[in-house]
Design an enzyme around this catalytic site. Sequence first.
Site, PDB file in Angstrom:
ATOM      1  N   HIS A   1       0.817  -1.216   0.000  1.00  0.00           N
ATOM      2  CA  HIS A   1       0.000   0.000   0.000  1.00  0.00           C
ATOM      3  C   HIS A   1       0.849   1.264   0.000  1.00  0.00           C
ATOM      4  CE1 HIS A   1      -3.211   2.798   0.712  1.00  0.00           C
ATOM      5  NE2 HIS A   1      -2.603   3.229   1.795  1.00  0.00           N
ATOM      6  N   CYS A   2       2.062   1.229   0.526  1.00  0.00           N
ATOM      7  CA  CYS A   2       2.797   2.472   0.778  1.00  0.00           C
ATOM      8  C   CYS A   2       3.771   2.885  -0.324  1.00  0.00           C
ATOM      9  CB  CYS A   2       3.552   2.363   2.105  1.00  0.00           C
ATOM     10  SG  CYS A   2       2.456   2.364   3.549  1.00  0.00           S
TER      11      CYS A   2
END
Length: 435
Positions: free
Chosen positions: A271-272
């Site tokens: 996600h990051c």
Amino acid sequence: MNKIKEKLLSREAILGVVGLGYVGLPLAVEKAKAGFKTIGFDVQESKVEMVNSGKNYIGDVVNEDLEEIVKSGLLSATTDFAQVASADCVCICVPTPLDEHQQPDISYVKASAESIVPYMHKDMLVVLESTTYPGTTEELLKPILEKSGLKCGEDFYLAFSPERVDPGNLIYKTKNTPKVVGGITPTCTDVAAVLYEGILEAPIHRVSSPAVAEMEKILENTYRNINIGLVNELAILCNKMNINIWEVIDAAKSKPYGFQAFYPGPGLGGHCIPLDPYYLSWKAREYGFHTSMIESSMMVNDRMPEYCVERTSKILNRFKKAMNGSRILVLGVAYKQDIDDYRESPATRVIEELEKECANVVYYDPFVPQYHIDGKVRIGENELTSELLENVDLVLVTTAHTNVDYEYVQKHAPFIFDTKNAMKNVEQRYNIELL
């Protein structure tokens, strides 16, 4: 000493966590394990039911820990945001994805804040943990929460503390990872720091504002994005020069200072790291500033799935096979080794690009038996058998899971394109090509 600090120090405070995903559930578990009564909030009824049944669905949470704290009454979950009224502290841990235009989608953060507002009360602490662009806490969250009639810094406290979850990390978990905290006011920072000091076994690093904490999180992941982009670009060059990039990196990391090893691959996942630079580039445009180095690395990393497919096509061509109609086994769809998380996984992009070229693709992942993309379900192979390996034209390794027998793969596969150097310890290499 204000009331909320007294409650936190005495473990009398009731803590809330909004969003029970990869960040929220481990945080809720640590809060409960520290002796705080904790309420988890989520809009997904299925997650709420699993938590209340003591059933774990996140790899970094120990099953027995969850079961024990639920049975003891320290942790419960609900879809009813009215229960926010009984909480003294609420941490927001909801997704912050990109929209179809690669711009930050902060609708989940906004919706969470608006759900909290009707139930806010004096001396409440609200902490945003979701990764976002600098300015979100002060420019978006603060005005929404002040619609409650309470004044930030006086009646309630607001801070940003970026999550630092690394799924599958065997050393650093939520409990022992240092925490950065930045509040709207010094008192907000102090109250938030006291919260985390009571939960974690790690240093709490205080900064002067939420914007500093928000930028710090972006820096962490943009640093990795840029360095991975550099090594991906070098991997493409080294292939042209017939140089083994993996050997180059191993040689470079023998230097005890001034070099940190990053490795190439089929792209970025999770996600990051693939998303955070887009938040910063988007925000930078507000100031008429173009993040040229960041954008260049993003372009390199975003193109890696297509590059891997191009290399696959060239390998097949050597064996007088067209991509169209070739049977390809993709080995691993999780975005990193030894986890079941396939969010933003480059492997799913590789599969999509292979199928655009009319390849017949199957996959095997011991951690991800099936995955959902764009409303469709793809089911993997149940077992990595000799029959499966011998009946494909190529094996494409896209995740370096450690519980795969790579010598067995080498023995039975006609040819392997290893984009992760997962087969580095395999001695017989006549049918292996590295990225």
